[in-house]
Design a protein around this motif. Structure first.
Motif: not given
Length: 89
Positions: A4-13, A68-76
């Motif tokens: 649940d933390l991963f989904l929130k941090a990566t903005r999938l949810i 994380p920053g919004k532009t960093d998602m492709s790294a994760y």
């Protein structure tokens, strides 16, 4: 890191409570098996979210920091496939 933390941090949810509800409803899988909100996510895992309007398949590349920053998602996260579902009215 918890799913649940991963989904929130990566903005999938957008919200952690919503991510928990998705997991509790059985709409999330990790590596092909049903996942709970507290299940661990690690690099290399495959996540599938079967939501009301779409199905998202993604691969975990790395674990992000809590905010994380919004532009960093492709790294994760690597989004493999997004399928929009037809709406029946």
């Amino acid at each position: 890191m918890r799913l649940d933390l991963f989904l929130k941090a990566t903005r999938l949810i957008k919200r952690r409570t919503l991510a928990k509800e998705v997991c509790d409803a059985g709409c999330a899988t990790i590596n092909g098996r049903p996942a709970k909100a507290g299940d661990s996510v690690k690099p290399g895992d495959s996540i599938v979210l079967d939501l009301a309007r779409r199905r998202v398949e993604a691969r975990v590349l790395a674990l992000p920091p809590k905010q994380p920053g919004k532009t960093d998602m492709s790294a994760y996260l690597d989004i493999l496939k997004v399928e929009e579902k037809e709406r029946d009215f």
